[in-house]
Design a protein around this motif. Structure first.
Motif, PDB file in Angstrom:
ATOM      1  N   CYS A 152      -4.515 -11.504  11.481  1.00  0.00           N
ATOM      2  CA  CYS A 152      -3.813 -10.339  10.933  1.00  0.00           C
ATOM      3  C   CYS A 152      -2.880 -10.777   9.816  1.00  0.00           C
ATOM      4  CB  CYS A 152      -3.017  -9.681  12.067  1.00  0.00           C
ATOM      5  SG  CYS A 152      -2.008  -8.295  11.537  1.00  0.00           S
ATOM      6  N   SER A 153      -2.832  -9.990   8.750  1.00  0.00           N
ATOM      7  CA  SER A 153      -1.911 -10.346   7.663  1.00  0.00           C
ATOM      8  C   SER A 153      -0.847  -9.280   7.433  1.00  0.00           C
ATOM      9  CB  SER A 153      -2.689 -10.593   6.371  1.00  0.00           C
ATOM     10  OG  SER A 153      -3.236  -9.369   5.914  1.00  0.00           O
ATOM     11  N   VAL A 196       0.880  -1.164   0.000  1.00  0.00           N
ATOM     12  CA  VAL A 196       0.000   0.000   0.000  1.00  0.00           C
ATOM     13  C   VAL A 196       0.920   1.218   0.000  1.00  0.00           C
ATOM     14  CG1 VAL A 196      -1.747   1.278   1.283  1.00  0.00           C
ATOM     15  CG2 VAL A 196      -1.811  -1.216   1.248  1.00  0.00           C
ATOM     16  N   ASN A 243      -1.296   0.183   7.570  1.00  0.00           N
ATOM     17  CA  ASN A 243      -1.643   1.593   7.494  1.00  0.00           C
ATOM     18  C   ASN A 243      -2.137   2.163   8.824  1.00  0.00           C
ATOM     19  OD1 ASN A 243      -3.473  -0.379   6.263  1.00  0.00           O
ATOM     20  ND2 ASN A 243      -4.995   1.237   6.348  1.00  0.00           N
ATOM     21  N   HIS A 244      -2.570   1.284   9.749  1.00  0.00           N
ATOM     22  CA  HIS A 244      -2.967   1.780  11.066  1.00  0.00           C
ATOM     23  C   HIS A 244      -1.751   2.061  11.940  1.00  0.00           C
ATOM     24  CE1 HIS A 244      -7.284   1.027  10.715  1.00  0.00           C
ATOM     25  NE2 HIS A 244      -6.967  -0.050  10.056  1.00  0.00           N
ATOM     26  N   GLY A 257       2.436  -7.421   7.288  1.00  0.00           N
ATOM     27  CA  GLY A 257       3.802  -7.927   7.200  1.00  0.00           C
ATOM     28  C   GLY A 257       3.889  -9.287   6.529  1.00  0.00           C
ATOM     29  N   PHE A 271       0.698  -8.171   3.172  1.00  0.00           N
ATOM     30  CA  PHE A 271       0.846  -6.811   2.653  1.00  0.00           C
ATOM     31  C   PHE A 271       1.690  -5.981   3.618  1.00  0.00           C
ATOM     32  CE2 PHE A 271      -1.630  -3.629   5.047  1.00  0.00           C
ATOM     33  CZ  PHE A 271      -2.226  -4.429   5.997  1.00  0.00           C
ATOM     34  N   GLY A 282     -12.790  -5.153   6.324  1.00  0.00           N
ATOM     35  CA  GLY A 282     -11.412  -4.754   6.064  1.00  0.00           C
ATOM     36  C   GLY A 282     -10.411  -5.023   7.162  1.00  0.00           C
ATOM     37  N   THR A 283     -10.837  -5.219   8.384  1.00  0.00           N
ATOM     38  CA  THR A 283      -9.873  -5.524   9.449  1.00  0.00           C
ATOM     39  C   THR A 283     -10.361  -6.746  10.217  1.00  0.00           C
ATOM     40  OG1 THR A 283     -10.979  -3.909  10.848  1.00  0.00           O
ATOM     41  CG2 THR A 283      -8.917  -3.221   9.843  1.00  0.00           C
ATOM     42  N   GLU A 284      -9.417  -7.467  10.785  1.00  0.00           N
ATOM     43  CA  GLU A 284      -9.768  -8.712  11.456  1.00  0.00           C
ATOM     44  C   GLU A 284     -10.553  -8.447  12.743  1.00  0.00           C
ATOM     45  OE1 GLU A 284      -6.851  -7.492  10.803  1.00  0.00           O
ATOM     46  OE2 GLU A 284      -5.494  -7.623  12.499  1.00  0.00           O
ATOM     47  N   SER A 307      -1.421  -0.725  -4.238  1.00  0.00           N
ATOM     48  CA  SER A 307      -2.601   0.067  -3.883  1.00  0.00           C
ATOM     49  C   SER A 307      -2.142   1.478  -3.573  1.00  0.00           C
ATOM     50  CB  SER A 307      -3.288  -0.522  -2.650  1.00  0.00           C
ATOM     51  OG  SER A 307      -3.752  -1.823  -2.916  1.00  0.00           O
TER      52      SER A 307
END
Lengths: 223, 355
Positions: B268-269, B19, B287-288, B271, B274, B246-248, B71
């Protein structure tokens, strides 16, 4: 001559308006001509008003439902792990940091075991072992890294155990997640193992527990 | 005879998706904005934004390392005046990719533009069509749109969805759900699909960025999150469409429910599948996250970065989840949101702290 100041002012105004950037439009390079735009945007109305009446919305959704859903695009940059088809999986080595990609067949049982280990087995084992205190116990996953172990053809997960008082560290390979569950429950003084398949007494697995921990357990009854 | 396992070393340690945050700038002032540089008194160090040539150098590097999904976000990516030039540049590159037969082949990168849509115009849409860019547009409500964003118009978004559909551009409507817009979620999702959206990306509000100033107003509790999922699934089912969250989420929150048309993740994915590069060129896990790792010019060093490794090894399980039987398939909710909210990567997901 009296009109010269007006000409100057008018010229300045024209330059100012030409350079002024609109507040909402972007200032990107123009990639397409007016003809391209006209050709591609033959849409009758430029505006669409939202619907708020539930009945009206549901009617529209019903019409939409008659059309096939679009082809799924897997958007990789979502925050959570997408389920990947089980014929390919990646492994990232915690020691060298490099990535290895594995491929197998869906109906191949060896592949299914490997997939299980890599998909969640390794970190499940680590999380389970975090519950154990007072004993040096760890997993060895180095066989899964193509860089660290380039000549391993069939990688296996290994367990390293060192109990106080023992000289050597026990190493046993080809362990499974269930093996880890057995020893963690045993070391946490449980008498049974509870999984999605039900509850099983640890006594049924005493030989395996013994083997995993590298020690002999006295389970004979006293008369 | 030992059977050989088919395996190959990947081109690099990097996840295949990146991203790229193209700018800090934005023409909105969203209440829920989770951009870490917007957090008051936050730790994010806003460096100088990368120039066009630097972005291209960065993309060349990522492509050589096997990254194949790009992205573009921000801020608002269309505020970067070079964005189209950069997208076009990327479109002309070929990425080395390991296919399902473990052969190295060359493919064109997949690209996604994530925008609030207010700066789109017809020429940009044509450009996106030409380069097969997937378009993701934000729609945080209809009646509450302006209250959330402080600028812009939801009808503009609906119009672009309609026009993108007419051109055959794949669109995702990106909806951030807050306590303030939950009441109109049914209408928001419905209108987006009626206008022409192909898929839904549903994001629950998470603490971070400017959102830290409005936690009480925006945060959803457990019941509200379940309601959000139920509403989204209802609309998607009626429309014969699909979407994802969009988030776990923590599995204990959702395991009693089944969702036929919306995918809900529990792991969580960051690292792993993405990673993120900020406007100044520094790498982050997601991004968070406000934690900036190495600059892209030192990208190889990231693989030994202690913080990065926590994500690779999934060493972030909350203490309260330690004895849960579902740790094999759940990471205890969003780790970075927990980190921002509790100052600890091992903290509880904010949903557990909002009741």
């Amino acid at each position: 001559m009296y009109y010269i100041p007006f000409i100057i002012i008018f010229t300045i105004l024209i330059i100012f308006v030409a350079k002024a950037k609109p507040l909402t439009k972007s200032s990107h390079k123009i990639y397409f001509t007016h003809t391209d735009l006209k050709e591609n945007f033959k849409i009758a109305s430029d505006t669409i008003k939202p619907f708020f009446a539930r009945k009206q919305i549901d009617e529209k959704l019903k019409i939409l439902a008659m059309t096939p859903p679009p082809k799924k695009i897997i958007y990789s940059a979502m925050c959570y792990s997408m389920y990947l088809p089980p014929d390919r999986i990646k492994y990232i080595c915690p020691f060298c940091g490099e990535k290895t990609i594995y491929k197998g067949g869906k109906t191949d049982s060896d592949w299914q075991n490997l997939y299980e280990i890599l998909e969640h087995g390794i970190y499940t084992c680590k999380r389970q072992l975090n519950k154990v205190e007072g004993i040096h116990i760890a997993i060895d996953e180095s066989q899964f890294c193509k860089k660290c172990s380039p000549f391993i053809e069939k990688p296996e997960l290994c367990l390293l155990v060192n109990i106080e008082g023992q000289q050597d560290t026990t190493k046993i390979c080809n362990i499974t997640v269930k093996d880890i569950l057995l020893i963690t429950e045993f070391l946490n003084n449980k008498i049974s193992l509870v999984t999605g398949e039900g509850e099983e007494p640890l006594l049924d697995y005493i030989d395996r527990i013994q083997e995993l921990l590298g020690l002999k357990i006295n389970n004979e009854k006293n008369d | 005879m030992k059977k050989m396992t088919n395996s190959i070393s990947a081109l690099s340690f990097l996840p295949s998706s990146v991203v790229l945050e193209m700018t800090y700038e934005c023409n909105h002032q969203c209440l829920f904005c989770s951009c870490p540089w917007e957090q008051p008194h936050g730790i994010y160090n806003k460096g100088v934004e990368l120039k066009c040539d630097e972005w291209k150098t960065l993309i060349d590097k990522l492509v050589s390392m096997g990254v194949c999904d790009f992205s573009y976000t921000g801020g608002e990516p269309l505020m970067n005046k070079n964005i189209l030039d950069i997208i076009e540049y990327t479109s002309n590159l070929k990425v080395k990719f390991i296919n399902d037969n473990l052969e190295q082949i060359e493919i064109s990168p997949n690209q996604y533009l994530i925008t609030n849509g207010q700066l789109l115009d017809e020429s940009i849409l044509l450009f996106l069509k030409k380069h097969e860019i997937n378009l993701s547009i934000s729609l945080p409500g209809i009646l509450t749109y302006r209250h959330h964003t402080k600028n812009g118009n939801p009808e503009i978004v609906l119009n672009w969805l309609k026009k993108a559909k007419a051109l055959g551009i794949h669109t995702t409507v990106n909806i951030t759900v807050t306590k303030l817009n939950l009441f109109e979620l049914y209408e928001t999702i419905s209108n987006a699909f009626i206008a022409g959206a192909n898929t839904l990306l549903l994001n629950r509000f998470l603490p971070g960025g400017r959102g830290m100033l409005h936690l009480d107003k925006l945060s959803l509790d457990k019941k509200e999150i379940l309601l959000m999922l139920q509403i989204a699934n209802d609309v998607l089912k009626k429309a014969n469409r699909f979407g994802s969250v969009g988030t776990e989420l923590p599995i204990c929150l959702i395991k009693e429910n089944e969702y036929s048309n919306i995918t809900v993740g529990t792991r969580c994915s960051a690292g792993i599948d993405f990673f993120v590069i900020g406007p100044e060129g520094r790498i982050r896990t997601c991004n968070h996250s406000p934690v900036q790792l190495e600059h892209f010019t030192q990208i190889e060093k990231v693989k030994q970065n202690v913080y990065w490794k926590k994500f690779i090894e999934k060493d972030y399980l909350p203490e309260n989840c330690k004895y849960c039987n579902y740790t094999y398939c759940c990471d205890g909710g969003c780790r970075e949101a927990a980190h921002v909210y509790t100052n600890s990567l091992y903290g509880d997901d904010p949903v557990f702290l909002n009741n």
